[in-house]
Design a protein around this motif. Structure first.
Motif, mmCIF file in Angstrom:
data_model
loop_
_atom_site.group_PDB
_atom_site.id
_atom_site.type_symbol
_atom_site.label_atom_id
_atom_site.label_comp_id
_atom_site.label_asym_id
_atom_site.label_seq_id
_atom_site.Cartn_x
_atom_site.Cartn_y
_atom_site.Cartn_z
ATOM 1 N N ILE A 44 31.095 4.724 16.891
ATOM 2 C CA ILE A 44 30.743 5.153 18.246
ATOM 3 C C ILE A 44 30.263 3.923 18.996
ATOM 4 O O ILE A 44 29.335 3.248 18.546
ATOM 5 C CB ILE A 44 29.646 6.221 18.213
ATOM 6 N N PRO A 45 30.885 3.599 20.140
ATOM 7 C CA PRO A 45 30.452 2.408 20.881
ATOM 8 C C PRO A 45 29.026 2.573 21.397
ATOM 9 O O PRO A 45 28.584 3.694 21.668
ATOM 10 C CB PRO A 45 31.448 2.317 22.043
ATOM 11 N N PRO A 46 28.292 1.471 21.516
ATOM 12 C CA PRO A 46 26.923 1.556 22.022
ATOM 13 C C PRO A 46 26.894 2.120 23.440
ATOM 14 O O PRO A 46 27.782 1.836 24.241
ATOM 15 C CB PRO A 46 26.417 0.121 22.002
ATOM 16 N N GLN A 47 25.900 2.918 23.706
ATOM 17 C CA GLN A 47 25.728 3.518 25.025
ATOM 18 C C GLN A 47 24.852 2.606 25.873
ATOM 19 O O GLN A 47 24.076 1.815 25.355
ATOM 20 C CB GLN A 47 25.063 4.888 24.894
ATOM 21 N N ASP A 48 24.969 2.758 27.196
ATOM 22 C CA ASP A 48 24.078 1.968 28.032
ATOM 23 C C ASP A 48 22.655 2.501 27.866
ATOM 24 O O ASP A 48 22.437 3.567 27.302
ATOM 25 C CB ASP A 48 24.527 1.956 29.493
ATOM 26 N N SER A 49 21.689 1.761 28.337
ATOM 27 C CA SER A 49 20.295 2.093 28.068
ATOM 28 C C SER A 49 19.711 3.116 29.035
ATOM 29 O O SER A 49 18.556 3.474 28.919
ATOM 30 C CB SER A 49 19.450 0.818 28.099
ATOM 31 N N ARG A 50 20.519 3.587 29.993
ATOM 32 C CA ARG A 50 19.999 4.574 30.943
ATOM 33 C C ARG A 50 19.803 5.919 30.258
ATOM 34 O O ARG A 50 20.532 6.269 29.344
ATOM 35 C CB ARG A 50 20.961 4.763 32.112
ATOM 36 N N ARG A 51 18.848 6.655 30.732
ATOM 37 C CA ARG A 51 18.636 8.013 30.238
ATOM 38 C C ARG A 51 19.499 8.960 31.052
ATOM 39 O O ARG A 51 19.807 8.693 32.202
ATOM 40 C CB ARG A 51 17.175 8.391 30.375
ATOM 41 N N ILE A 52 19.862 10.072 30.460
ATOM 42 C CA ILE A 52 20.739 10.997 31.171
ATOM 43 C C ILE A 52 20.044 11.683 32.340
ATOM 44 O O ILE A 52 20.686 12.200 33.228
ATOM 45 C CB ILE A 52 21.336 12.061 30.224
ATOM 46 N N ASP A 53 18.712 11.676 32.344
ATOM 47 C CA ASP A 53 17.991 12.324 33.437
ATOM 48 C C ASP A 53 17.586 11.345 34.542
ATOM 49 O O ASP A 53 16.888 11.710 35.469
ATOM 50 C CB ASP A 53 16.775 13.082 32.916
ATOM 51 N N GLU A 54 18.047 10.102 34.452
ATOM 52 C CA GLU A 54 17.761 9.118 35.497
ATOM 53 C C GLU A 54 18.745 9.289 36.646
ATOM 54 O O GLU A 54 19.920 9.599 36.435
ATOM 55 C CB GLU A 54 17.879 7.684 34.969
ATOM 56 N N GLU A 55 18.285 9.080 37.829
ATOM 57 C CA GLU A 55 19.157 9.145 38.987
ATOM 58 C C GLU A 55 19.915 7.830 39.126
ATOM 59 O O GLU A 55 19.367 6.754 38.926
ATOM 60 C CB GLU A 55 18.333 9.375 40.254
ATOM 61 N N GLU A 56 21.198 7.951 39.443
ATOM 62 C CA GLU A 56 21.973 6.733 39.710
ATOM 63 C C GLU A 56 21.796 6.381 41.172
ATOM 64 O O GLU A 56 21.772 7.251 42.040
ATOM 65 C CB GLU A 56 23.453 6.973 39.395
ATOM 66 N N LYS A 57 21.698 5.118 41.448
ATOM 67 C CA LYS A 57 21.534 4.670 42.830
ATOM 68 C C LYS A 57 22.756 5.046 43.650
ATOM 69 O O LYS A 57 23.884 4.811 43.255
ATOM 70 C CB LYS A 57 21.315 3.166 42.887
ATOM 71 N N GLY A 58 22.516 5.654 44.819
ATOM 72 C CA GLY A 58 23.613 5.986 45.709
ATOM 73 C C GLY A 58 24.228 7.342 45.469
ATOM 74 O O GLY A 58 25.098 7.766 46.181
ATOM 75 N N TYR A 59 23.808 8.031 44.420
ATOM 76 C CA TYR A 59 24.358 9.358 44.138
ATOM 77 C C TYR A 59 23.247 10.388 44.232
ATOM 78 O O TYR A 59 22.290 10.349 43.530
ATOM 79 C CB TYR A 59 24.971 9.404 42.738
#
Length: 60
Positions: A44-59
């Motif tokens: 399984i490739p490494p995932q980015d360090s963001r959490r799934i409950d973080e808001e993405e900028k601009g969205y």
């Protein structure tokens, strides 16, 4: 205190290559611990360090 595993790099490579040729991923049991060596194409490739409950900028 833990004891170092008495396996050489050569032995680990031989286990991996033998399993690969047989179409399997090697699983090594050391006491009550299982070590699974997964081929890179199935890893399984490494995932980015963001959490799934973080808001993405601009969205939103």
């Amino acid at each position: 205190m833990t004891k170092p595993l008495a396996l050489t790099r050569r032995q680990v490579t031989a286990l991996c290559e033998g399993a690969k040729q047989a179409g399997y991923a090697p699983v090594v049991q050391i006491g009550n611990v299982f070590v699974r060596l997964i081929p890179e194409q199935h890893a399984i490739p490494p995932q980015d360090s963001r959490r799934i409950d973080e808001e993405e900028k601009g969205y939103l």
